[in-house]
Design an enzyme around this catalytic site. Structure first.
Site, PDB file in Angstrom:
ATOM      1  N   HIS A 127       0.817  -1.219   0.000  1.00 33.50           N
ATOM      2  CA  HIS A 127       0.000   0.000   0.000  1.00 33.50           C
ATOM      3  C   HIS A 127       0.852   1.272   0.000  1.00 33.50           C
ATOM      4  CE1 HIS A 127       1.128  -0.040   4.187  1.00 33.50           C
ATOM      5  NE2 HIS A 127       0.666   1.196   4.293  1.00 33.50           N
ATOM      6  N   HIS A 142       1.649   6.919  -0.250  1.00 36.54           N
ATOM      7  CA  HIS A 142       0.844   6.072   0.637  1.00 36.54           C
ATOM      8  C   HIS A 142      -0.550   5.959   0.032  1.00 36.54           C
ATOM      9  CE1 HIS A 142      -1.263   4.667   4.198  1.00 36.54           C
ATOM     10  NE2 HIS A 142      -0.083   4.392   4.733  1.00 36.54           N
TER      11      HIS A 142
END
Length: 165
Positions: A70, A85
């Site tokens: 992620h 992110h």
């Protein structure tokens, strides 16, 4: 004499950050997570993606690919360290719906595909799809000028001009 020969005086100190995702450009302060909005990890901006594709915003080297896929860390040619992110609280998805296309040590160009993710799954399982782009070594930054606003196109929209100390 050697400085003239090797051009070390003309060393590049500026970097243009290009959009890593297609979507709406947001100020970091708008991110609904205090770690990002209060700039605890550094300064930058964010994109609310309209598609599940992340590309490199700079020419550099991949320094971290989180096991949960992620988040990606990139070191630019001038030494800035960027964290992309994808979404908020996506770590809890444990990689589900994320496919990485790079590994640590890979060299990347602007537009190199980094991660493909299932946008609908992130909308369903995470707190938000908002994707912060943070300079984690912001103490090395002399100036940070946001130049993008509105909608961004992955790999082409200029987001910010950064000058390193």
């Amino acid at each position: 004499m050697f400085k003239k020969l090797f051009g070390s005086k003309d060393k590049k100190t500026e970097e243009i950050l290009i959009a890593p995702a297609t979507g709406k450009i947001l100020a970091l302060e708008e991110v609904p997570d205090p770690v990002f909005s209060q700039k605890m990890m550094g300064d930058g901006l964010a994109i609310e993606p309209s598609e599940g594709r992340i590309v490199s915003p700079v020419k550099g080297e991949i320094i971290q690919v989180f096991p949960t896929k992620h988040a990606i860390g990139i070191k630019t040619e001038i030494g800035l360290e960027l964290l992309i992110h994808i979404g908020l609280e996506t770590v809890n998805m444990k990689g589900e719906g994320f496919t990485t296309h790079v590994k640590e040590g890979d060299k990347v160009e602007v537009g190199t595909e980094l991660v493909i993710f299932d946008l609908d799954l992130v909308k369903e399982k995470a707190a938000s799809t908002i994707t912060p782009i943070v300079i984690t070594n912001f103490d090395a930054v002399e100036t940070f000028e946001k130049i993008g606003s509105g909608q961004a196109t992955a790999g082409s929209t200029e987001l910010a001009k950064v000058k390193k100390k």
